[in-house]
Scaffold this motif. Sequence first.
Motif, PDB file in Angstrom:
ATOM      1  N   MET A   1       0.841  -1.202   0.000  1.00  0.00           N
ATOM      2  CA  MET A   1       0.000   0.000   0.000  1.00  0.00           C
ATOM      3  C   MET A   1       0.877   1.253   0.000  1.00  0.00           C
ATOM      4  O   MET A   1       0.627   2.202  -0.725  1.00  0.00           O
ATOM      5  N   MET A   2       1.898   1.234   0.837  1.00  0.00           N
ATOM      6  CA  MET A   2       2.787   2.388   0.935  1.00  0.00           C
ATOM      7  C   MET A   2       3.505   2.611  -0.397  1.00  0.00           C
ATOM      8  O   MET A   2       3.621   3.741  -0.868  1.00  0.00           O
ATOM      9  N   THR A   3       3.970   1.543  -1.027  1.00  0.00           N
ATOM     10  CA  THR A   3       4.655   1.650  -2.310  1.00  0.00           C
ATOM     11  C   THR A   3       3.732   2.259  -3.368  1.00  0.00           C
ATOM     12  O   THR A   3       4.158   3.095  -4.161  1.00  0.00           O
ATOM     13  N   LEU A   4       2.470   1.851  -3.359  1.00  0.00           N
ATOM     14  CA  LEU A   4       1.527   2.327  -4.367  1.00  0.00           C
ATOM     15  C   LEU A   4       1.125   3.789  -4.178  1.00  0.00           C
ATOM     16  O   LEU A   4       0.943   4.514  -5.147  1.00  0.00           O
ATOM     17  N   TYR A   5       0.976   4.222  -2.926  1.00  0.00           N
ATOM     18  CA  TYR A   5       0.320   5.505  -2.690  1.00  0.00           C
ATOM     19  C   TYR A   5       1.189   6.583  -2.060  1.00  0.00           C
ATOM     20  O   TYR A   5       0.796   7.739  -2.043  1.00  0.00           O
ATOM     21  N   ASP A   6       2.338   6.233  -1.556  1.00  0.00           N
ATOM     22  CA  ASP A   6       3.245   7.239  -0.989  1.00  0.00           C
ATOM     23  C   ASP A   6       4.073   7.827  -2.129  1.00  0.00           C
ATOM     24  O   ASP A   6       5.209   7.453  -2.369  1.00  0.00           O
ATOM     25  N   LYS A   7       3.483   8.769  -2.844  1.00  0.00           N
ATOM     26  CA  LYS A   7       4.095   9.302  -4.066  1.00  0.00           C
ATOM     27  C   LYS A   7       5.391  10.080  -3.824  1.00  0.00           C
ATOM     28  O   LYS A   7       6.268  10.098  -4.664  1.00  0.00           O
ATOM     29  N   ASN A   8       5.524  10.729  -2.657  1.00  0.00           N
ATOM     30  CA  ASN A   8       6.760  11.480  -2.409  1.00  0.00           C
ATOM     31  C   ASN A   8       7.778  10.665  -1.604  1.00  0.00           C
ATOM     32  O   ASN A   8       8.806  11.188  -1.190  1.00  0.00           O
ATOM     33  N   ASN A   9       7.482   9.402  -1.387  1.00  0.00           N
ATOM     34  CA  ASN A   9       8.407   8.471  -0.710  1.00  0.00           C
ATOM     35  C   ASN A   9       8.909   8.951   0.645  1.00  0.00           C
ATOM     36  O   ASN A   9      10.062   8.745   0.991  1.00  0.00           O
ATOM     37  N   ASP A  10       8.018   9.558   1.412  1.00  0.00           N
ATOM     38  CA  ASP A  10       8.430  10.012   2.745  1.00  0.00           C
ATOM     39  C   ASP A  10       8.024   9.045   3.845  1.00  0.00           C
ATOM     40  O   ASP A  10       8.162   9.322   5.025  1.00  0.00           O
ATOM     41  N   GLY A  11       7.497   7.867   3.454  1.00  0.00           N
ATOM     42  CA  GLY A  11       7.129   6.859   4.430  1.00  0.00           C
ATOM     43  C   GLY A  11       5.741   7.039   5.006  1.00  0.00           C
ATOM     44  O   GLY A  11       5.392   6.411   6.002  1.00  0.00           O
ATOM     45  N   ALA A  12       4.935   7.907   4.392  1.00  0.00           N
ATOM     46  CA  ALA A  12       3.574   8.149   4.877  1.00  0.00           C
ATOM     47  C   ALA A  12       2.681   8.559   3.716  1.00  0.00           C
ATOM     48  O   ALA A  12       3.149   9.094   2.719  1.00  0.00           O
ATOM     49  N   ILE A  13       1.384   8.271   3.876  1.00  0.00           N
ATOM     50  CA  ILE A  13       0.390   8.737   2.908  1.00  0.00           C
ATOM     51  C   ILE A  13      -0.298   9.920   3.566  1.00  0.00           C
ATOM     52  O   ILE A  13      -0.995   9.765   4.562  1.00  0.00           O
ATOM     53  N   ASP A  14      -0.061  11.108   3.024  1.00  0.00           N
ATOM     54  CA  ASP A  14      -0.696  12.290   3.610  1.00  0.00           C
ATOM     55  C   ASP A  14      -2.041  12.530   2.927  1.00  0.00           C
ATOM     56  O   ASP A  14      -2.409  11.844   1.979  1.00  0.00           O
ATOM     57  N   ARG A  15      -2.782  13.498   3.442  1.00  0.00           N
ATOM     58  CA  ARG A  15      -4.116  13.783   2.886  1.00  0.00           C
ATOM     59  C   ARG A  15      -4.052  14.132   1.403  1.00  0.00           C
ATOM     60  O   ARG A  15      -4.922  13.749   0.628  1.00  0.00           O
TER      61      ARG A  15
END
Length: 135
Positions: free
Chosen positions: A19-33
């Motif tokens: 999930m993190m690989t797919l949606y963490d577009k800026n690769n900061d280790g989190a999915i922000d709003r």
Amino acid sequence: MNNNNSLNAIRNGVSPQKMMTLYDKNNDGAIDREEATAIDIRGFMDKFDEIDSNNDDEIDIDELRKIRKRRRKKKKGQNVKRLIKEMDVNEDGKLDEFEIALKENIKLRSNFKKIDTNSDGFIDFEELDTFLKNE
């Protein structure tokens, strides 16, 4: 993965890492709003605040793991309820040896005494849930 199925991915076993690989577009280790909104995950934004348990406006891998674990527990509980409903011939909310024998559930029949921890002759939701969790 279809964005419309992203919340279902959490429910259905896609790993938090994936999930993190797919949606963490800026690769900061989190999915922000912003990332969650940009990918338009159906149902995800509605649950964002619930998943973001530390209220930092980001969903990290630990929060994804927690929500996945909660959903699995809920699903197991629903499965136990469904199993009891399917087998409970007299609809008393409990299973006796006769009901289990009727449905030919070998696993439950052979472990009846082990599952019936209070030895009342019936298997209730809590006993069955505990047994299946320990399997």
